[in-house]
Design an enzyme around this catalytic site. Structure first.
Site, PDB file in Angstrom:
ATOM      1  CD  GLU A 116      41.612 -82.858-150.163  1.00 21.29           C
ATOM      2  OE1 GLU A 116      40.719 -83.070-150.935  1.00 21.29           O
ATOM      3  OE2 GLU A 116      42.251 -82.060-149.360  1.00 21.29           O
ATOM      4  CG  HIS A 244      46.663 -77.939-156.149  1.00 20.28           C
ATOM      5  ND1 HIS A 244      46.887 -79.270-157.074  1.00 20.28           N
ATOM      6  CD2 HIS A 244      45.784 -78.129-155.393  1.00 20.28           C
ATOM      7  CE1 HIS A 244      45.926 -80.285-156.502  1.00 20.28           C
ATOM      8  NE2 HIS A 244      45.286 -79.632-155.451  1.00 20.28           N
ATOM      9  NE  ARG A 292      46.996 -79.219-151.568  1.00 20.87           N
ATOM     10  CZ  ARG A 292      45.978 -78.669-151.653  1.00 20.87           C
ATOM     11  NH1 ARG A 292      45.870 -77.134-151.518  1.00 20.87           N
ATOM     12  NH2 ARG A 292      44.439 -79.077-151.808  1.00 20.87           N
ATOM     13  CG  HIS A 353      46.032 -74.098-155.246  1.00 23.50           C
ATOM     14  ND1 HIS A 353      44.822 -74.279-155.906  1.00 23.50           N
ATOM     15  CD2 HIS A 353      45.763 -74.895-153.917  1.00 23.50           C
ATOM     16  CE1 HIS A 353      43.721 -74.777-155.286  1.00 23.50           C
ATOM     17  NE2 HIS A 353      44.399 -75.251-154.057  1.00 23.50           N
ATOM     18  NE  ARG A 388      45.349 -73.760-148.710  1.00 32.52           N
ATOM     19  CZ  ARG A 388      44.653 -74.575-149.560  1.00 32.52           C
ATOM     20  NH1 ARG A 388      43.544 -75.319-149.045  1.00 32.52           N
ATOM     21  NH2 ARG A 388      44.558 -74.632-150.768  1.00 32.52           N
TER      22      ARG A 388
END
Length: 539
Positions: A116, A244, A292, A353, A388
């Protein structure tokens, strides 16, 4: 009035992991778990991607995972905590596997490892695209077998009980604020119950419902953060709200949006704009697998530049058999609204998110209030910093649940928790005198819509000082109106959630105002560059 040994608020992975371990170690002591919905309805349940944990020792290492986490956190991670979480991760995930969690495997028997955004190696262990659901299922089954665990569903915690409720003046400067338990609204009886405990453990999840569109379920209303703030506990870094990048875009949707996990891009999905251009190369050399915050800002910029409400996620070139195997729920959801991922691109847009800040805790999960612990998204451990790293949240919850278990066990084994000290205190029952049922529910529902509109328009992915000042003025007014309604109304989940969300909104805006720099998830066009480094903002 009820008295228990260990009180747990929340039934996600953080709450259930701790409860199971405490009940297993102390079979003669009672563990009480409260949840405001059904036990299985948690943020954990909706986690799609998986858990980031080092397992491929040939290509991966703790050092690589630590470095990836620190880079994503943009200078604000607690390096000691990052090391603890990454190195404890394999043992914690193995415990869950031993309890019966099923993660996807290769034909060789090795676990499949996804990749990811922000990760330098493939290290995401997963169960199709419903990893959180599988982990939740495993823990609920484990807890169900423990005779000394009681779960009370539809029990909404109103406030933490401290010296304040004994008539003492409690401020943020008060030394040794102590938690004695909670007041909770039993939705089945509509009574406010007093529940006292030697230790109280908050695992109340996130606060995504403060925004108009979020990947979080309806229960994510920031209850734990708001309660601790009212109790004069320390809250930090609330300005770092992660959007997100790829929630499924459905016209006119408010509330919970369907998440398109980052693992889709990890398997080869490509973001494209209105013109069909793969635009991420213009923003970051890591392209679609940048962290992100970068991807969400890039999408936001493309949407504003092109005047569109979404971009596209192109999966048409991917192996469709493998796509359906890895992402069956995403495939079925898209199919249900007329999108064939083998022929059509998926419309996506960012949605609120994850909260990287929260209740400030130490490396053992202790809050600034004695005998009160916090774990999971409601807490701020220092792992995430300003942003994060994908799939680090479930890992953090498991590691810190275990550390809280160790810390509380040490206290119990060494008689450092006195035998129900609350018995010596005259804890008052909840006083509902002078209140009545609100005559117009629109006073609550409209205030919630206003709050979500303000937060989405003024305190979103891109911010500036004028928007933040406008937001704080409107939130102040909403707070005054809601507090007046709260004081004169009989309590209900609706008004309690509104009150908590307004508090959370205030904390997010205040943090963003105080942080006079652009860092991680707090991007302010009036401060386009990082400063020397503004440390954690504690409120």
């Amino acid at each position: 009035m009820q008295q228990v040994d260990f009180l747990v608020i929340g039934t996600g992975i953080a709450g259930l992991t701790y409860a199971y371990k405490m009940a297993s170690r102390y079979p003669d002591k009672k563990v009480l778990i409260l949840t405001k919905a059904d036990a299985e309805e948690t943020n954990t349940k909706y986690a799609q991607g998986g858990v980031a944990v080092v397992r491929d020792w040939q290509n991966d290492s703790f050092e690589k995972h630590i470095e990836d986490t620190l880079i994503a956190g943009d200078g604000l991670c607690n390096e000691k905590v990052v090391e603890i979480v990454v190195k404890d991760g394999p043992e914690r995930i193995q415990e869950l596997i031993d309890l019966g969690a099923n993660f996807d495997k290769e034909e060789s028997g090795d676990y499949k490892l996804g990749k990811e955004g922000g990760h330098s190696e493939s290290r995401i262990i997963h169960h199709k695209d419903i990893t959180g659901w599988e982990m939740e299922r495993t823990l609920l089954n484990a807890v169900a077998g423990m005779s000394n665990i009681e779960i009370i569903n539809h029990c909404f915690v109103v406030d933490i009980i401290t010296q304040h409720h004994l008539g003492y003046l409690v401020t943020k400067a008060t030394p040794d604020i102590e938690c004695y338990g909670v007041y909770a609204l039993n939705q089945k009886t509509n009574d406010i119950e007093t529940i006292l405990a030697k230790t109280t453990y908050l695992a109340t999840g996130g606060n995504g419902q403060v925004y108009r569109t979020t990947t979080n379920p309806a229960i994510a209303t920031g209850d734990g953060v708001a309660m601790v703030y009212r109790a004069k506990g320390r809250i930090e870094n609330m300005e770092f709200i992660q959007f997100h990048p790829t929630a499924l875009y459905e016209p006119g949707l408010r509330g919970q949006a369907f998440l398109i996990t980052e693992a889709v891009r990890g398997d080869g999905g490509i973001l494209r704009n209105k013109k069909g251009e793969a635009f991420m190369a213009r923003y970051d050399e890591r392209k679609d697998l940048a962290p992100r915050d970068i991807v969400a800002r890039a999408i936001d910029n493309e949407m504003k530049t092109e005047g569109t409400e979404h971009v596209w996620l192109d999966c048409r070139h991917m192996d469709q058999e493998k796509f359906i195997e890895h992402f069956p729920n995403i495939y079925e959801k898209c199919k249900s609204i007329g999108i064939d991922v083998s022929k059509d691109m998926i419309p996506v847009a960012p949605a609120a998110h994850y909260s990287c800040g929260g209740i400030k805790v130490d490396e053992w999960g202790q809050t600034s209030i004695k005998n009160l612990y916090a774990v999971g998204e409601c807490s701020s451990t220092g792992l995430h910093g300003a942003n994060r790293l994908a799939s680090n949240s479930l890992l953090e919850a498991m590691v810190f649940a275990h550390r809280c278990f160790l810390h509380v066990s040490h206290k119990v084994d060494n008689n450092l928790l006195s035998e129900h000290p609350t018995r010596k205190l005259n804890i008052p029952a909840w006083n509902a005198m002078g209140t009545s049922t609100p005559k117009e529910l629109i006073l609550i529902t409209q205030s919630l819509k206003e709050l979500q509109q303000v937060m989405s328009d003024y305190v979103g992915i891109v911010r500036n000082n004028i928007r933040l000042e406008r937001a704080i003025k409107r939130i102040d007014l909403l707070w005054e109106e809601t507090e007046q309604l709260y004081k004169t109304s009989t309590l209900s989940p609706n008004i309690l959630e509104l009150r908590n969300l307004i508090t959370v909104g205030y904390l997010i805006v205040k943090g963003a105002i105080f942080r006079k720099e652009s860092r991680g998830l707090n991007y302010n066009t009036d401060y386009p560059y990082k400063s020397k480094l503004i440390q954690n903002i504690v409120l």
